[in-house]
Design a protein around this motif. Structure first.
Motif, PDB file in Angstrom:
ATOM      1  N   GLY A 469      83.870  41.238  51.726  1.00  0.00           N
ATOM      2  CA  GLY A 469      85.298  41.428  51.994  1.00  0.00           C
ATOM      3  C   GLY A 469      85.880  42.399  50.987  1.00  0.00           C
ATOM      4  N   HIS A 470      87.176  42.617  51.080  1.00  0.00           N
ATOM      5  CA  HIS A 470      87.860  43.578  50.207  1.00  0.00           C
ATOM      6  C   HIS A 470      87.694  43.212  48.736  1.00  0.00           C
ATOM      7  CE1 HIS A 470      90.713  43.441  53.890  1.00  0.00           C
ATOM      8  NE2 HIS A 470      89.819  44.393  54.079  1.00  0.00           N
ATOM      9  N   VAL A 471      87.394  44.209  47.904  1.00  0.00           N
ATOM     10  CA  VAL A 471      87.319  43.956  46.456  1.00  0.00           C
ATOM     11  C   VAL A 471      88.345  44.767  45.657  1.00  0.00           C
ATOM     12  CG1 VAL A 471      84.975  43.039  46.297  1.00  0.00           C
ATOM     13  CG2 VAL A 471      85.300  45.509  46.378  1.00  0.00           C
ATOM     14  N   LEU A 472      88.664  45.973  46.105  1.00  0.00           N
ATOM     15  CA  LEU A 472      89.777  46.735  45.535  1.00  0.00           C
ATOM     16  C   LEU A 472      90.715  47.064  46.680  1.00  0.00           C
ATOM     17  CD1 LEU A 472      87.955  49.351  43.235  1.00  0.00           C
ATOM     18  CD2 LEU A 472      88.930  47.163  42.543  1.00  0.00           C
ATOM     19  N   THR A 473      91.980  46.692  46.536  1.00  0.00           N
ATOM     20  CA  THR A 473      92.906  46.897  47.651  1.00  0.00           C
ATOM     21  C   THR A 473      94.345  46.669  47.213  1.00  0.00           C
ATOM     22  OG1 THR A 473      93.559  46.110  49.856  1.00  0.00           O
ATOM     23  CG2 THR A 473      92.622  44.474  48.367  1.00  0.00           C
ATOM     24  N   PRO A 474      95.280  47.404  47.787  1.00  0.00           N
ATOM     25  CA  PRO A 474      96.685  47.031  47.599  1.00  0.00           C
ATOM     26  C   PRO A 474      96.986  45.733  48.349  1.00  0.00           C
ATOM     27  CG  PRO A 474      96.449  49.271  48.500  1.00  0.00           C
ATOM     28  CD  PRO A 474      95.125  48.588  48.632  1.00  0.00           C
ATOM     29  N   LEU A 475      98.005  45.027  47.906  1.00  0.00           N
ATOM     30  CA  LEU A 475      98.606  43.957  48.696  1.00  0.00           C
ATOM     31  C   LEU A 475      99.946  44.515  49.168  1.00  0.00           C
ATOM     32  CD1 LEU A 475      97.748  40.875  46.470  1.00  0.00           C
ATOM     33  CD2 LEU A 475      96.507  41.789  48.439  1.00  0.00           C
ATOM     34  N   VAL A 493      87.997  39.224  41.474  1.00  0.00           N
ATOM     35  CA  VAL A 493      87.137  40.400  41.284  1.00  0.00           C
ATOM     36  C   VAL A 493      87.474  41.053  39.939  1.00  0.00           C
ATOM     37  CG1 VAL A 493      86.519  42.662  42.203  1.00  0.00           C
ATOM     38  CG2 VAL A 493      86.978  40.756  43.765  1.00  0.00           C
ATOM     39  N   VAL A 494      86.445  41.291  39.118  1.00  0.00           N
ATOM     40  CA  VAL A 494      86.656  41.877  37.791  1.00  0.00           C
ATOM     41  C   VAL A 494      85.888  43.195  37.697  1.00  0.00           C
ATOM     42  CG1 VAL A 494      86.531  41.525  35.298  1.00  0.00           C
ATOM     43  CG2 VAL A 494      86.869  39.556  36.822  1.00  0.00           C
ATOM     44  N   PRO A 495      86.561  44.315  37.946  1.00  0.00           N
ATOM     45  CA  PRO A 495      85.876  45.605  37.905  1.00  0.00           C
ATOM     46  C   PRO A 495      85.765  46.144  36.483  1.00  0.00           C
ATOM     47  CG  PRO A 495      88.155  45.929  38.543  1.00  0.00           C
ATOM     48  CD  PRO A 495      87.972  44.447  38.353  1.00  0.00           C
ATOM     49  N   ALA A 496      84.818  47.061  36.304  1.00  0.00           N
ATOM     50  CA  ALA A 496      84.706  47.824  35.058  1.00  0.00           C
ATOM     51  C   ALA A 496      84.156  49.192  35.420  1.00  0.00           C
ATOM     52  CB  ALA A 496      83.790  47.118  34.063  1.00  0.00           C
ATOM     53  N   VAL A 514      81.421  49.039  38.567  1.00  0.00           N
ATOM     54  CA  VAL A 514      80.623  47.807  38.553  1.00  0.00           C
ATOM     55  C   VAL A 514      81.571  46.619  38.574  1.00  0.00           C
ATOM     56  CG1 VAL A 514      78.741  48.897  37.245  1.00  0.00           C
ATOM     57  CG2 VAL A 514      80.566  47.691  36.013  1.00  0.00           C
ATOM     58  N   PHE A 515      80.995  45.426  38.804  1.00  0.00           N
ATOM     59  CA  PHE A 515      81.779  44.191  38.751  1.00  0.00           C
ATOM     60  C   PHE A 515      81.102  43.224  37.788  1.00  0.00           C
ATOM     61  CE2 PHE A 515      82.834  45.867  43.045  1.00  0.00           C
ATOM     62  CZ  PHE A 515      84.175  46.120  42.795  1.00  0.00           C
ATOM     63  N   LYS A 516      81.917  42.514  37.034  1.00  0.00           N
ATOM     64  CA  LYS A 516      81.412  41.711  35.915  1.00  0.00           C
ATOM     65  C   LYS A 516      81.108  40.270  36.281  1.00  0.00           C
ATOM     66  CE  LYS A 516      83.523  42.597  31.948  1.00  0.00           C
ATOM     67  NZ  LYS A 516      84.578  42.886  30.934  1.00  0.00           N
ATOM     68  N   GLN A 517      81.653  39.795  37.373  1.00  0.00           N
ATOM     69  CA  GLN A 517      81.406  38.417  37.790  1.00  0.00           C
ATOM     70  C   GLN A 517      81.549  38.329  39.300  1.00  0.00           C
ATOM     71  OE1 GLN A 517      84.693  36.792  35.394  1.00  0.00           O
ATOM     72  NE2 GLN A 517      85.643  36.024  37.273  1.00  0.00           N
ATOM     73  N   TYR A 544      75.842  43.302  35.226  1.00  0.00           N
ATOM     74  CA  TYR A 544      76.868  43.821  36.138  1.00  0.00           C
ATOM     75  C   TYR A 544      76.292  43.974  37.547  1.00  0.00           C
ATOM     76  CZ  TYR A 544      79.083  45.444  31.770  1.00  0.00           C
ATOM     77  OH  TYR A 544      79.632  45.533  30.519  1.00  0.00           O
ATOM     78  N   TYR A 545      77.159  43.765  38.548  1.00  0.00           N
ATOM     79  CA  TYR A 545      76.837  44.158  39.920  1.00  0.00           C
ATOM     80  C   TYR A 545      77.195  45.640  40.048  1.00  0.00           C
ATOM     81  CZ  TYR A 545      77.480  44.890  44.936  1.00  0.00           C
ATOM     82  OH  TYR A 545      77.419  45.403  46.206  1.00  0.00           O
ATOM     83  N   VAL A 546      76.213  46.464  40.405  1.00  0.00           N
ATOM     84  CA  VAL A 546      76.397  47.909  40.477  1.00  0.00           C
ATOM     85  C   VAL A 546      76.663  48.313  41.924  1.00  0.00           C
ATOM     86  CG1 VAL A 546      75.364  50.166  39.993  1.00  0.00           C
ATOM     87  CG2 VAL A 546      74.858  48.207  38.503  1.00  0.00           C
ATOM     88  N   THR A 547      77.836  48.883  42.179  1.00  0.00           N
ATOM     89  CA  THR A 547      78.224  49.223  43.551  1.00  0.00           C
ATOM     90  C   THR A 547      77.524  50.463  44.079  1.00  0.00           C
ATOM     91  OG1 THR A 547      80.062  50.634  42.843  1.00  0.00           O
ATOM     92  CG2 THR A 547      80.529  48.277  43.142  1.00  0.00           C
ATOM     93  N   GLY A 548      77.106  51.349  43.168  1.00  0.00           N
ATOM     94  CA  GLY A 548      76.568  52.640  43.598  1.00  0.00           C
ATOM     95  C   GLY A 548      77.654  53.673  43.839  1.00  0.00           C
TER      96      GLY A 548
END
Length: 698
Positions: A469-475, A493-496, A514-517, A544-548
């Motif tokens: 599902g959405h991880v970065l998005t406006p509300l 969602v905790v991005p870095a 990436v995401f930290k958790q 980290y989870y690496v998005t690519g």
């Protein structure tokens, strides 16, 4: 990470009316909930979980995980020990507890205008139970994999939910894929049964699905894997249209369509039916089977971490990855993201134009909307058929209030100007969304200004098949919008942003996203290959989870997706985003679409090779070429000046509309070996681009 205060300048805000009724009405409320979701995920997601039925409660941690490959096997678990059934939660709960049985679940709009049907929640539940009983009668049981290869029809939703009801794992293959691609996915997931349809029209083009499905099953047999049964839905063929002798007697029985007595008469042009080969030893007619099936089917109670579905996603190399999602976490996450990102309310009519063969269709046509009791439009056709006003006609027809589509579609329709849009009122629209790739600011502005008439917030959502599902998005009511930015992280969602050495960058910066958790809906593994899961997503930067994907964070803390890491270019030591250069090119009034790739350069390391598609009636010439170079130079800087510009009447795209930049890189370098191009929609485009490629810098 989240700024104390959203910027007040250079941003666009939602209207006061929208804020009044919004679930998240302000940036301050977003910050409060975000902090809670990250610091107390059990409390935050536990509140979401209260809206669903649990046969048994979870034991242990609400969310348990390890992202660090140096500390052992990577894993994510959500509500382990709890039991539930996602089909029960999205259908039975709505019909019996929430009393939504008579509410419309789907307005189905066919390829041809006037070809339509309406399906209520009660009708959908009845059909899902019947088809679940059909699957059980064919020996399908909990844990079995079921391959589904169908067009955008209500029965596709029925099939996937029937699988979920009995604990089977659905593996949906987009109905534009080739026989080889279908075979590969069937074999990798070891599916026991295939569900398909006779065929469908996409615009004027006939797709004979059963023919392709049979070819795929033969390829499986040639590789010593046999699928025992194939269930075929008669979508186009009628009894009198069946090819002479091609259908066995069982398939020629009366085949009642989905709640036929409550549907409008289908309107279809006189067209040739698809080819429908028939093997009585393997093939079964959907309608004959479901006609005598019971409307009662008790759900199979599944553990939270039982698999729900496998969905294949292609990398630039290697065979497709079977992304596996599990029951509870995915249910919670799609329900929450749908409700908050689209600010869903009970009187909304929602339309996502994606295909269910992709993750967007899984999460935001089926599971997310149904979990909220929403009414959706399910669309079989194309945005340009029979004319370029089709989408806006549908918006008015069903009074769509929340609309979700791809930047590719927006840029395509931009080519035709505002007149086709303004033929229709669109006064029902409240929120617009984009998905699939970063949207360039020019397309964003056209979407916001022309389609939404500057009154509808645009939610530019970043996510992946893997994220669920959405991880970065406006509300929509809470986040001040910056055109082209995915803005801030969703709850939990905790991005870095990391540099090449794996160091976290603070403040304004650009690098690896990436995401930290974890969050509840993240993928759990690559089906049958956990080592590949760890290698692909966790070994480059342990922990980290690496998005690519590459990402830029600006001075206000907003995140901007810059494209896949292999779509970022290093020109003379400067890291350039291809998306940024593409955006500069598309700002020129003559350019409809652009794609930029790197080509090796003996001095710079990489040079910019640009493909441009021009608006109708515009001719490519040296004057225009010079203007485009000047435009990029002025927008980004001299370092970004294109070395090569090629006129591209069309760009190579997948059947879902994504530009295949991997193929463009091959063309730029004159490399004829293109690798796997099974997802390419039109191979003739590639031949033309090779013929017209630039041999020297312009």
């Amino acid at each position: 990470m989240i700024p104390d205060k959203a910027p007040g300048e250079d941003v666009l805000h939602a209207s006061a009316d929208l804020k009044k009724q919004a679930h998240i009405p302000s940036f301050e409320k977003y910050k409060e909930l975000y902090t809670r979701s990250v610091e107390s995920p059990e409390e935050f997601w536990g509140d979401v979980a209260k809206d669903f039925f649990w046969k048994t409660k979870y034991t242990g941690k609400f969310l348990d995980y390890n992202f660090d490959v140096t500390k052992g096997e990577v894993f994510v678990k959500c509500m382990e020990g709890a039991t539930t059934n996602i089909c029960h939660n999205v259908l039975d709960r709505n019909v019996h507890e929430r009393k939504l049985g008579d509410k419309v679940a789907f307005y189905w709009e066919g390829n041809e205008p006037g070809d339509e049907k309406t399906v209520t929640y009660r009708e959908l539940l009845q059909q899902v139970c019947k088809f679940a009983n059909v699957l059980k009668s064919q020996g399908v049981k909990k844990g079995d994999r079921v391959s589904i290869y169908m067009p955008m029809v209500v029965e596709l939703v029925v099939a996937m939910l029937a699988c979920a009801r009995i604990g089977a794992v659905h593996s949906i293959v987009f109905a534009g894929f080739s026989a080889e691609s279908l075979c590969e996915r069937i074999m990798d997931s070891q599916c026991c049964i295939l569900i398909t349809a006779d065929g469908f029209y996409r615009g004027d083009k006939l797709i004979s699905l059963k023919l392709i499905a049979d070819e795929a099953l033969q390829k499986c047999r040639d590789k010593s894997f046999t699928v025992e049964k194939c269930i075929m839905l008669k979508h186009l063929t009628k009894e009198e249209e069946a090819s002479s002798g091609s259908l066995s007697p069982p398939a020629k029985r009366a085949c009642p369509d989905l709640q036929q007595e409550k549907q409008k008469e289908r309107v279809r042009k006189v067209r040739p039916p698809p080819q429908v080969p028939w093997n009585p030893e393997v093939d079964l007619c959907w309608h004959s089977l479901i006609g005598g099936a019971s409307e009662e089917c008790e759900p199979v109670w599944c553990d939270s971490e039982d698999p729900l579905f496998i969905l294949y996603t292609s990398g630039s190399t290697g065979k497709p990855k079977g992304v596996l999602h599990t029951v509870s976490g995915y249910m919670l996450y799609t329900a929450a993201t749908f409700k908050m990102v689209f600010d869903y309310h009970s009187d909304d009519v929602y339309w996502c134009t994606a295909d269910i063969g992709w993750i967007t269709g899984h999460s935001y046509i089926t599971y997310g909307p149904l979990a909220n009791g929403a009414t959706s439009v399910l669309f079989e056709g194309l945005p340009t058929y029979p004319d370029v006003s089709r989408m806006w006609e549908i918006v008015d027809k069903y009074h769509v209030s929340k609309f979700y589509t791809a930047p590719t579609a927006i840029r395509l329709l931009m080519k035709y100007g505002s007149e086709p849009v303004q033929k229709y009122k669109r006064t029902s629209l409240k929120i617009l969304g984009t998905v699939g790739e970063p949207i360039n600011p020019e397309a964003w502005q056209w979407y916001y200004s022309v389609v939404g008439e500057k009154r509808c917030p645009v939610v530019d959502t970043f996510w992946q098949t893997e994220t669920g599902g959405h991880v970065l998005t406006p509300l929509p009511a809470a986040t001040p919008m910056k055109p082209g930015s995915a803005t801030f992280p969703f709850f939990g969602v905790v991005p870095a942003i990391l540099n090449e050495s794996g160091e976290e960058l603070e403040g304004p910066s650009e690098g690896y996203l990436v995401f930290k958790q974890p969050w509840p809906g993240v993928m759990r593994t690559v089906y049958g290959n956990h080592e590949r899961f760890e290698t692909t997503y966790f070994k480059k930067f342990p922990g980290y989870y690496v998005t690519g994907d590459g990402c830029r964070r600006d001075k206000d803390g907003y995140y901007w997706i810059t494209g896949r890491i292999d779509d970022m270019l290093n020109v003379s030591g400067h890291l350039l985003s291809t998306a940024e250069v593409e955006s500069a090119l598309v700002e020129h009034e003559s350019v409809a679409e652009a794609a930029v790739v790197g080509r090796p350069h003996p001095v710079k390391g990489e040079s910019l090779y640009c493909f441009v598609t021009l608006n109708d009636g515009i001719n490519y010439n040296q004057k225009l070429e010079a203007e485009l170079k000047k435009q990029v130079r002025e927008k980004i800087g001299a370092i970004a000046t294109p070395d090569y510009i090629q006129n591209a009447p069309s760009l190579p795209k997948t059947r879902s509309g994504k530009i295949m930049r991997r193929v463009l890189r091959k063309i730029a370098c004159n490399e004829q070996d293109l690798g796997d191009v099974s997802t390419l929609a039109d191979s003739s485009v590639v031949e033309q681009l090779f013929e017209n490629r630039c041999c020297t810098a312009v």
